[in-house]
Write an enzyme that holds these catalytic residues in place. Structure first.
Site, PDB file in Angstrom:
ATOM      1  N   LYS A 136      -0.008   4.234  -0.182  1.00 27.93           N
ATOM      2  CA  LYS A 136      -0.670   5.409   0.435  1.00 27.93           C
ATOM      3  C   LYS A 136      -0.514   6.625  -0.484  1.00 27.93           C
ATOM      4  O   LYS A 136      -0.507   6.466  -1.708  1.00 27.93           O
ATOM      5  CB  LYS A 136      -0.110   5.660   1.834  1.00 27.93           C
ATOM      6  CG  LYS A 136      -0.031   4.383   2.680  1.00 27.93           C
ATOM      7  CD  LYS A 136       0.170   4.677   4.121  1.00 27.93           C
ATOM      8  CE  LYS A 136       0.408   3.381   4.874  1.00 27.93           C
ATOM      9  NZ  LYS A 136       0.279   3.499   6.299  1.00 27.93           N
ATOM     10  N   GLY A 187       2.705   1.891  10.709  1.00 26.23           N
ATOM     11  CA  GLY A 187       3.651   2.992  10.554  1.00 26.23           C
ATOM     12  C   GLY A 187       4.373   3.379  11.829  1.00 26.23           C
ATOM     13  O   GLY A 187       5.005   4.428  11.898  1.00 26.23           O
ATOM     14  N   GLY A 208       2.886  -1.245   4.224  1.00 27.31           N
ATOM     15  CA  GLY A 208       2.882   0.165   3.852  1.00 27.31           C
ATOM     16  C   GLY A 208       4.279   0.636   3.508  1.00 27.31           C
ATOM     17  O   GLY A 208       4.776   0.449   2.396  1.00 27.31           O
ATOM     18  N   GLU A 249      -5.019  -5.423  10.704  1.00 26.41           N
ATOM     19  CA  GLU A 249      -4.004  -4.401  10.911  1.00 26.41           C
ATOM     20  C   GLU A 249      -4.281  -3.668  12.224  1.00 26.41           C
ATOM     21  O   GLU A 249      -5.136  -2.770  12.260  1.00 26.41           O
ATOM     22  CB  GLU A 249      -4.037  -3.387   9.764  1.00 26.41           C
ATOM     23  CG  GLU A 249      -3.772  -3.965   8.410  1.00 26.41           C
ATOM     24  CD  GLU A 249      -3.263  -2.901   7.452  1.00 26.41           C
ATOM     25  OE1 GLU A 249      -2.121  -3.034   6.993  1.00 26.41           O
ATOM     26  OE2 GLU A 249      -3.994  -1.929   7.196  1.00 26.41           O
ATOM     27  N   SER A 266       3.750  -2.523  10.247  1.00 34.62           N
ATOM     28  CA  SER A 266       5.196  -2.517  10.464  1.00 34.62           C
ATOM     29  C   SER A 266       5.879  -3.827  10.070  1.00 34.62           C
ATOM     30  O   SER A 266       6.844  -4.252  10.719  1.00 34.62           O
ATOM     31  CB  SER A 266       5.519  -2.142  11.924  1.00 34.62           C
ATOM     32  OG  SER A 266       5.090  -0.819  12.203  1.00 34.62           O
ATOM     33  N   ASN A 271       0.868  -1.188   0.000  1.00 40.36           N
ATOM     34  CA  ASN A 271       0.000   0.000   0.000  1.00 40.36           C
ATOM     35  C   ASN A 271       0.898   1.229   0.000  1.00 40.36           C
ATOM     36  O   ASN A 271       1.537   1.535   1.000  1.00 40.36           O
ATOM     37  CB  ASN A 271      -0.877  -0.029   1.267  1.00 40.36           C
ATOM     38  CG  ASN A 271      -1.663   1.249   1.452  1.00 40.36           C
ATOM     39  OD1 ASN A 271      -1.828   2.040   0.519  1.00 40.36           O
ATOM     40  ND2 ASN A 271      -2.170   1.455   2.673  1.00 40.36           N
ATOM     41  N   HIS A 301      -9.344   0.780   5.235  1.00 40.74           N
ATOM     42  CA  HIS A 301      -8.040   1.018   5.862  1.00 40.74           C
ATOM     43  C   HIS A 301      -8.232   1.963   7.041  1.00 40.74           C
ATOM     44  O   HIS A 301      -9.047   2.887   6.988  1.00 40.74           O
ATOM     45  CB  HIS A 301      -7.052   1.605   4.845  1.00 40.74           C
ATOM     46  CG  HIS A 301      -5.647   1.629   5.359  1.00 40.74           C
ATOM     47  ND1 HIS A 301      -5.207   2.559   6.278  1.00 40.74           N
ATOM     48  CD2 HIS A 301      -4.587   0.819   5.107  1.00 40.74           C
ATOM     49  CE1 HIS A 301      -3.930   2.299   6.554  1.00 40.74           C
ATOM     50  NE2 HIS A 301      -3.535   1.264   5.868  1.00 40.74           N
ATOM     51  N   GLU A 338      -6.647   4.385   8.079  1.00 43.33           N
ATOM     52  CA  GLU A 338      -6.472   5.818   7.780  1.00 43.33           C
ATOM     53  C   GLU A 338      -7.728   6.386   7.127  1.00 43.33           C
ATOM     54  O   GLU A 338      -8.048   7.566   7.303  1.00 43.33           O
ATOM     55  CB  GLU A 338      -5.219   6.013   6.907  1.00 43.33           C
ATOM     56  CG  GLU A 338      -3.955   5.789   7.732  1.00 43.33           C
ATOM     57  CD  GLU A 338      -2.741   5.328   6.950  1.00 43.33           C
ATOM     58  OE1 GLU A 338      -2.734   5.428   5.710  1.00 43.33           O
ATOM     59  OE2 GLU A 338      -1.791   4.848   7.596  1.00 43.33           O
TER      60      GLU A 338
HETATM   61  C1  PEP Z   1      -0.571  -0.075   6.015  1.00 43.19           C
HETATM   62  O1  PEP Z   1      -0.617   1.086   5.668  1.00 43.19           O
HETATM   63  O2  PEP Z   1      -1.507  -0.830   5.699  1.00 43.19           O
HETATM   64  C2  PEP Z   1       0.571  -0.546   6.774  1.00 43.19           C
HETATM   65  C3  PEP Z   1       0.551  -1.770   7.256  1.00 43.19           C
HETATM   66  O3  PEP Z   1       1.616   0.326   6.948  1.00 43.19           O
HETATM   67  P1  PEP Z   1       3.076  -0.019   7.563  1.00 43.19           P
HETATM   68  O4  PEP Z   1       3.542  -1.283   6.927  1.00 43.19           O
HETATM   69  O5  PEP Z   1       3.911   1.164   7.167  1.00 43.19           O
HETATM   70  O6  PEP Z   1       2.913  -0.151   9.030  1.00 43.19           O
END
Ligand code: PEP
Length: 246
Positions: free
Chosen positions: A11, A165, A224, A159, A203, A9, A89, A91
């Site tokens: 973003k 993040g 991400g 998630e 992460s 992703n 998601h 966000e």
């Molecule tokens: C995400 O945005 O779905 C995500 C898992 O981000 P990250 O891997 O940066 O934590």
């Protein structure tokens, strides 16, 4: 055996120049033994037409067309070359107030356009600390997944919001507990729930991917930050190819 899925992703990151990362990824994983999905910003979807990877949108509107300035429909994503769409998601849920009902409607719009929906769920840190993780997951699963979901049109991404993040990752026991719970709920509700893929997201990096992929019912990852550069995403894909937990 379920097809493993490594999903990136991007973003709100990525200009045309960044597509060079996909070319680098193709050199190493052009015929990978796992499914690879890239969700770039909507502006880049049509520019990805030559990549061997699956392409997805990061969101879609629940309507097919109409007076919704700035929004993109699932049909438009499909027309641009996408075969997947992320829905729900955290966000989007936080920044745009998306509810479970909206996530279900967006996922249904994705199905109607022939897209596979990657439906994202996960608890906040407050919810985790209050001990309500599994009930939060139950509510999100019940409200966000359309009745028409099946193992072909739906992927679930667990998630934890507090892991996205942040560099913080749940313990393997915590991941195992939630993924087993999700699997049980999917199997109760859908005749092919045992075949629905469940991704872990939050992460994931090259250094922790192998252990995360060793957890039962982890069928891949939604990544991400570490999906933006081929050098970071590649070891995650390699770890997924090597995983043998499912
Ligand atoms: C995400 O945005 O779905 C995500 C898992 O981000 P990250 O891997 O940066 O934590």
């Amino acid at each position: 055996m379920l097809r493993k899925l490594a999903a990136g992703n991007w973003k709100m990151n990525g200009l045309r120049a960044n597509l060079a990362e996909l070319a680098k990824l193709e050199e190493k994983h052009g015929d990978a033994g796992v499914d690879i999905l890239i969700c770039p910003p909507a502006t880049l979807i049509s520019a990805c037409e030559d990549t061997p990877f699956d392409i997805g949108g990061q969101d879609c509107h629940m309507a097919t067309s109409g007076a919704h300035t700035g929004d993109v429909s699932a049909e438009m994503l499909a027309d641009a070359g996408a075969s997947y769409v992320l829905t729900g998601h955290s966000e989007r849920r936080t920044d745009h107030g998306e509810t479970d009902a909206m996530v279900a409607a967006k996922s249904q719009a994705g199905y109607d356009a022939g897209l596979i929906a990657v439906i994202c769920i996960g608890e906040t840190l407050d919810e985790r600390e209050a001990g309500t993780t599994l009930s939060v997951i139950d509510t999100q699963l019940a409200g966000s997944i359309p009745a028409t979901a099946d193992a072909e049109n739906t992927v679930i991404a667990y998630e934890p919001v507090w892991a996205i993040g942040t560099g913080k990752v749940p313990t393997l026991e915590q991941i195992a507990e939630v993924h087993a719970h999700i699997r049980a709920r999917l199997t109760e509700r859908f005749s092919d729930g045992a075949e629905m893929r469940i991704l872990y997201g939050g992460s994931v990096k090259g250094s922790n991917a192998a252990e995360i992929f060793s957890v039962p019912n982890v069928n891949g990852a939604l990544v991400g930050g570490a999906s933006l550069k081929a050098a970071d995403f590649s070891p995650i894909i390699t770890a997924l190819e090597a995983a043998s937990n499912f």
